[in-house]
Write a protein that holds these residues in place. Sequence first.
Motif, mmCIF file in Angstrom:
data_model
loop_
_atom_site.group_PDB
_atom_site.id
_atom_site.type_symbol
_atom_site.label_atom_id
_atom_site.label_comp_id
_atom_site.label_asym_id
_atom_site.label_seq_id
_atom_site.Cartn_x
_atom_site.Cartn_y
_atom_site.Cartn_z
ATOM 1 N N LYS A 207 0.892 -1.197 -0.191
ATOM 2 C CA LYS A 207 -0.077 -0.005 0.036
ATOM 3 C C LYS A 207 0.885 1.123 0.004
ATOM 4 O O LYS A 207 0.533 2.178 -0.806
ATOM 5 C CB LYS A 207 -0.801 0.069 1.284
ATOM 6 C CG LYS A 207 -1.804 1.306 1.299
ATOM 7 C CD LYS A 207 -2.687 1.082 2.575
ATOM 8 C CE LYS A 207 -3.386 2.423 2.823
ATOM 9 N NZ LYS A 207 -4.291 2.488 4.048
ATOM 10 N N GLN A 208 1.914 1.374 0.868
ATOM 11 C CA GLN A 208 2.837 2.607 0.940
ATOM 12 C C GLN A 208 3.480 2.840 -0.425
ATOM 13 O O GLN A 208 3.601 3.818 -0.871
ATOM 14 C CB GLN A 208 3.770 2.202 1.899
ATOM 15 C CG GLN A 208 4.702 3.327 2.193
ATOM 16 C CD GLN A 208 4.188 4.713 2.532
ATOM 17 O OE1 GLN A 208 3.093 4.715 3.165
ATOM 18 N NE2 GLN A 208 4.796 6.027 2.170
ATOM 19 N N ALA A 209 4.093 1.644 -0.887
ATOM 20 C CA ALA A 209 4.861 1.663 -2.214
ATOM 21 C C ALA A 209 4.050 2.173 -3.298
ATOM 22 O O ALA A 209 4.567 2.936 -4.056
ATOM 23 C CB ALA A 209 5.524 0.365 -2.503
ATOM 24 N N LEU A 214 2.061 6.250 -7.499
ATOM 25 C CA LEU A 214 0.977 6.935 -7.784
ATOM 26 C C LEU A 214 1.112 8.392 -7.619
ATOM 27 O O LEU A 214 0.285 9.088 -7.843
ATOM 28 C CB LEU A 214 -0.314 6.459 -7.504
ATOM 29 C CG LEU A 214 -0.606 4.888 -7.912
ATOM 30 C CD1 LEU A 214 -1.501 4.383 -7.149
ATOM 31 C CD2 LEU A 214 -0.616 4.885 -9.301
ATOM 32 N N ASN A 215 1.998 8.941 -6.807
ATOM 33 C CA ASN A 215 2.238 10.239 -6.611
ATOM 34 C C ASN A 215 1.194 10.753 -5.728
ATOM 35 O O ASN A 215 0.569 11.845 -5.609
ATOM 36 C CB ASN A 215 2.521 11.044 -7.802
ATOM 37 C CG ASN A 215 3.979 11.023 -8.372
ATOM 38 O OD1 ASN A 215 4.829 11.078 -7.708
ATOM 39 N ND2 ASN A 215 3.974 10.798 -9.586
ATOM 40 N N MET A 216 0.763 10.172 -4.640
ATOM 41 C CA MET A 216 -0.286 10.223 -3.774
ATOM 42 C C MET A 216 0.381 11.445 -2.739
ATOM 43 O O MET A 216 1.529 11.381 -2.516
ATOM 44 C CB MET A 216 -0.862 9.336 -3.003
ATOM 45 C CG MET A 216 -1.621 8.149 -4.200
ATOM 46 S SD MET A 216 -2.219 6.700 -3.299
ATOM 47 C CE MET A 216 -3.666 7.558 -2.246
ATOM 48 N N THR A 217 -0.565 12.186 -2.054
ATOM 49 C CA THR A 217 -0.242 13.024 -1.205
ATOM 50 C C THR A 217 0.855 12.181 0.159
ATOM 51 O O THR A 217 0.261 11.231 0.422
ATOM 52 C CB THR A 217 -1.178 13.906 -0.366
ATOM 53 O OG1 THR A 217 -1.928 14.358 -1.545
ATOM 54 C CG2 THR A 217 -0.903 14.719 0.481
ATOM 55 N N ALA A 218 1.670 12.841 0.426
ATOM 56 C CA ALA A 218 2.582 12.175 1.379
ATOM 57 C C ALA A 218 1.811 12.068 2.834
ATOM 58 O O ALA A 218 0.605 12.795 2.771
ATOM 59 C CB ALA A 218 3.862 13.063 1.753
ATOM 60 N N ALA A 245 1.494 20.968 -3.506
ATOM 61 C CA ALA A 245 1.524 19.602 -3.198
ATOM 62 C C ALA A 245 2.535 19.071 -2.603
ATOM 63 O O ALA A 245 3.790 19.592 -2.610
ATOM 64 C CB ALA A 245 1.439 19.025 -4.640
ATOM 65 N N VAL A 246 2.485 17.953 -1.810
ATOM 66 C CA VAL A 246 3.807 17.373 -1.206
ATOM 67 C C VAL A 246 3.789 15.753 -1.360
ATOM 68 O O VAL A 246 2.717 15.207 -0.988
ATOM 69 C CB VAL A 246 3.986 17.618 0.561
ATOM 70 C CG1 VAL A 246 4.903 16.687 1.075
ATOM 71 C CG2 VAL A 246 3.828 19.110 0.690
#
Length: 298
Positions: A207-209, A214-218, A245-246
């Motif tokens: 899930k984290q990887a 997918l460049n999801m928000t940190a 964005a982060v």
Amino acid sequence: MSSKNTRAERRILIYSALLTLAFAVGGIALGHWVGSMVILFDGAYSLISLVLTLLSLLAATLIARPSSQRFPRGLAALEPIVIAIKATVILGLVCISIYSAIMAILDGGREINTFVATLFGLINVIGCAFGWALIAKKNQTVGSGLIQAEVLQWQMDTLISIAVLLGFISAWVLIQTPLAAFAVYADPVMMLLMAGYFLKVPVLMLKQALSELLNMTADHSLCSQVHQCVTELPAHKDVDLTVAAVTKVGSELRIDIDMRLEQQQLIAPKDIEQTRTQLNKKLNHLPYKCQLHLSLVG
């Protein structure tokens, strides 16, 4: 990541690979000898971990290379790719183990040499706990996502070994009672319970990887720290800074910041660079390589 930390990362991964090799050979050999599917699983897990550790070592070497024309943003994305591969392989191994345990129960259980298995379990617990603690301690100064994945592997291996040891002790105790006939089910039942419990470890890794790929928000903690750094920056009379964005990709933290100008106002290039320098100093305490992208917004 600095060159010093990169070298330390490689050394830790090499150490992890050698230690894993020793556990893999010992587990597979002894598992065949005493006829225990749990010990075989532990050995197979260590062997797969070794291959994955070597993959991490290769990725760490490639990530350390400077950006090029072909890869202008570097190869930081290799880190979550490797972690995703690790999680998928471990998840597959756990699922196969669950299936094997169910089939063994349906076939009437498995007899094992509980004395030898218990002795192996004790040695395995001590060795895995040592490897887990040492690698986790070393990663406190390096802060590598690849090594953190190694730490999770060793944590999982240690907990597996503890479950194996407790299961073999229980089987030995069961043999001394009138319920000795049920001792043959101890190994597959132990395997089933253990594999089912550890399903969540590779799922969380995957899930984290995927969120990074997918460049999801940190995560919220990182975003809060970035917002605080931007807020604490000395204000410019004609510019309003906003965090757009982060995102986190491997060891890189990519931060997009909008520089909103008042109408009819201009900003000198030197002021933009000064803002960039101040932001980099503010963000320097974060254990990531920060990449700032400043955008002028009218």
